[in-house]
Enzyme design. Structure first.
Site, PDB file in Angstrom:
ATOM      1  N   SER A  12       8.268   8.383  -8.601  1.00  0.00           N
ATOM      2  CA  SER A  12       9.450   9.213  -8.806  1.00  0.00           C
ATOM      3  C   SER A  12      10.735   8.411  -8.974  1.00  0.00           C
ATOM      4  O   SER A  12      11.780   8.964  -9.302  1.00  0.00           O
ATOM      5  CB  SER A  12       9.617  10.199  -7.640  1.00  0.00           C
ATOM      6  OG  SER A  12       9.720   9.512  -6.409  1.00  0.00           O
ATOM      7  N   ASP A  61       1.118  12.942   0.947  1.00  0.00           N
ATOM      8  CA  ASP A  61       1.707  11.963   1.861  1.00  0.00           C
ATOM      9  C   ASP A  61       0.744  10.795   1.990  1.00  0.00           C
ATOM     10  O   ASP A  61      -0.369  10.957   2.507  1.00  0.00           O
ATOM     11  CB  ASP A  61       1.960  12.636   3.215  1.00  0.00           C
ATOM     12  CG  ASP A  61       2.519  11.687   4.270  1.00  0.00           C
ATOM     13  OD1 ASP A  61       2.663  10.478   3.986  1.00  0.00           O
ATOM     14  OD2 ASP A  61       2.782  12.159   5.393  1.00  0.00           O
ATOM     15  N   ASN A  88       1.501   1.825  -5.422  1.00  0.00           N
ATOM     16  CA  ASN A  88       2.876   1.325  -5.382  1.00  0.00           C
ATOM     17  C   ASN A  88       3.698   1.835  -4.202  1.00  0.00           C
ATOM     18  O   ASN A  88       4.536   1.119  -3.682  1.00  0.00           O
ATOM     19  CB  ASN A  88       3.581   1.706  -6.694  1.00  0.00           C
ATOM     20  CG  ASN A  88       5.078   1.523  -6.626  1.00  0.00           C
ATOM     21  OD1 ASN A  88       5.586   0.410  -6.635  1.00  0.00           O
ATOM     22  ND2 ASN A  88       5.800   2.630  -6.543  1.00  0.00           N
ATOM     23  N   SER A 141       4.733  -7.931  -1.970  1.00  0.00           N
ATOM     24  CA  SER A 141       6.128  -8.359  -2.010  1.00  0.00           C
ATOM     25  C   SER A 141       6.180  -9.849  -1.721  1.00  0.00           C
ATOM     26  O   SER A 141       5.275 -10.406  -1.103  1.00  0.00           O
ATOM     27  CB  SER A 141       6.942  -7.608  -0.947  1.00  0.00           C
ATOM     28  OG  SER A 141       8.211  -8.179  -0.768  1.00  0.00           O
ATOM     29  N   TYR A 154       7.431  -5.170   7.670  1.00  0.00           N
ATOM     30  CA  TYR A 154       7.155  -5.052   6.233  1.00  0.00           C
ATOM     31  C   TYR A 154       6.329  -6.235   5.737  1.00  0.00           C
ATOM     32  O   TYR A 154       5.358  -6.067   4.991  1.00  0.00           O
ATOM     33  CB  TYR A 154       8.476  -4.964   5.478  1.00  0.00           C
ATOM     34  CG  TYR A 154       8.367  -4.713   4.002  1.00  0.00           C
ATOM     35  CD1 TYR A 154       7.957  -3.476   3.513  1.00  0.00           C
ATOM     36  CD2 TYR A 154       8.703  -5.703   3.072  1.00  0.00           C
ATOM     37  CE1 TYR A 154       7.872  -3.230   2.151  1.00  0.00           C
ATOM     38  CE2 TYR A 154       8.631  -5.474   1.715  1.00  0.00           C
ATOM     39  CZ  TYR A 154       8.216  -4.237   1.258  1.00  0.00           C
ATOM     40  OH  TYR A 154       8.130  -4.001  -0.103  1.00  0.00           O
ATOM     41  N   SER A 155       6.705  -7.444   6.170  1.00  0.00           N
ATOM     42  CA  SER A 155       5.958  -8.643   5.765  1.00  0.00           C
ATOM     43  C   SER A 155       4.508  -8.572   6.233  1.00  0.00           C
ATOM     44  O   SER A 155       3.581  -8.937   5.498  1.00  0.00           O
ATOM     45  CB  SER A 155       6.632  -9.898   6.330  1.00  0.00           C
ATOM     46  OG  SER A 155       7.922 -10.076   5.792  1.00  0.00           O
ATOM     47  N   ALA A 156       4.309  -8.094   7.467  1.00  0.00           N
ATOM     48  CA  ALA A 156       2.946  -7.957   7.998  1.00  0.00           C
ATOM     49  C   ALA A 156       2.131  -6.965   7.175  1.00  0.00           C
ATOM     50  O   ALA A 156       0.964  -7.216   6.849  1.00  0.00           O
ATOM     51  CB  ALA A 156       2.997  -7.515   9.458  1.00  0.00           C
ATOM     52  N   SER A 157       2.736  -5.841   6.826  1.00  0.00           N
ATOM     53  CA  SER A 157       2.007  -4.821   6.054  1.00  0.00           C
ATOM     54  C   SER A 157       1.645  -5.333   4.667  1.00  0.00           C
ATOM     55  O   SER A 157       0.536  -5.099   4.174  1.00  0.00           O
ATOM     56  CB  SER A 157       2.830  -3.533   5.961  1.00  0.00           C
ATOM     57  OG  SER A 157       3.971  -3.676   5.127  1.00  0.00           O
ATOM     58  N   ILE A 187      14.278  -7.171  -6.922  1.00  0.00           N
ATOM     59  CA  ILE A 187      14.261  -6.299  -8.105  1.00  0.00           C
ATOM     60  C   ILE A 187      15.381  -5.273  -7.998  1.00  0.00           C
ATOM     61  O   ILE A 187      15.544  -4.628  -6.963  1.00  0.00           O
ATOM     62  CB  ILE A 187      12.904  -5.585  -8.255  1.00  0.00           C
ATOM     63  CG1 ILE A 187      11.749  -6.601  -8.246  1.00  0.00           C
ATOM     64  CG2 ILE A 187      12.883  -4.741  -9.530  1.00  0.00           C
ATOM     65  CD1 ILE A 187      11.767  -7.604  -9.378  1.00  0.00           C
TER      66      ILE A 187
END
Length: 242
Positions: A12, A61, A88, A141, A154-157, A187
């Site tokens: 979206s 979800d 994504n 990422s 976030y880095s771990a995921s 980005i």
């Protein structure tokens, strides 16, 4: 000509939207996924249709396993197995680790990493049963490659997604289904805070942010027949940051 369906989650806005629009230009039929941003998803579909492409909307979800299973299985039952999936969608909750709450850790880990299973698992067997090969792209990422200040969760995921991608690629290779990971750097999605830009831009040799369309160009290649011998790879698009 057989229509090839591709699911793009989080389509979206931003990178997901750009990828969906580009893949539609490439001739694929797009399944435009959204969680809550229906307006953005409709905008993506409208852009696809204005350029002569085809697609449909799908909402679930990504952190809800049963909802993913129910919605995806119903769509596959109606339309057939997908040729490709771009996994994504994801979230962030940035803060320094000593100040990070349990909820900030759990929500990011479970949403981003569990979505690998929640989204892909219902899609894999129907993709195999088509017997026409396929393409899976996951989104990690730079943070998942080298870590980033304030993004321990976030880095771990994203590091977990990289490991899962490499393992799945081995399992699906004999089915001619490639599985690769794109790891974007800085980005310009219009959502990056100024202090993040100030910290990160000096680390980018090209001295600019990338565009969602540049990431979409890489996704387009990985989905193409020309990329049939590329699998189990993590390709970072980051202006030379790492």
């Amino acid at each position: 000509m057989i229509t090839q369906d591709i699911l793009v989650t989080g389509a979206s806005k931003g990178i997901g939207q750009a990828i969906a629009i580009q893949l539609a230009k490439d001739g694929f039929n797009l399944i435009v996924h959204y969680g809550k941003n229906q307006k953005g998803a409709k905008e993506t579909l409208s852009k696809i249709e204005r350029q002569g492409g085809k697609g449909r909307l799908l909402s679930f979800d990504i952190s809800n396993r049963q909802e993913c299973k129910y919605v995806l299985e119903a769509d596959i039952q109606k339309h057939g197995g997908y040729y490709g999936v771009v996994n994504n969608a994801g979230i962030t909750a940035d803060t320094a680790f000593p100040a990070m709450t349990e909820d900030e850790w759990d929500k990011v880990i479970h949403t981003n990493l569990d979505a690998f299973y929640n989204v892909l698992h219902p899609c894999i067997m129907p993709m195999i049963q088509r017997r026409r090969g396929g393409r899976i792209i996951t989104m990690a990422s730079v943070s998942g490659l080298v870590g980033n200040r304030g993004q321990t969760n976030y880095s771990a995921s994203k590091a977990g997604i990289i490991g899962a991608t490499k393992a799945l690629a081995i399992e699906l290779a004999k089915r001619k289904i490639t599985v690769n990971c794109i790891a974007p750097g800085l980005i310009d999605t219009g959502l990056i805070e100024e202090h993040v830009k100030e910290h990160a831009l000096p680390q980018v040799p090209l001295q600019r942010m990338g565009t969602p369309e540049e990431v979409a160009g890489l996704a387009s290649y990985l989905m193409s027949d020309m990329a049939g011998y590329i699998t189990r790879q993590v390709i970072s698009i980051n202006g030379g940051m790492v």
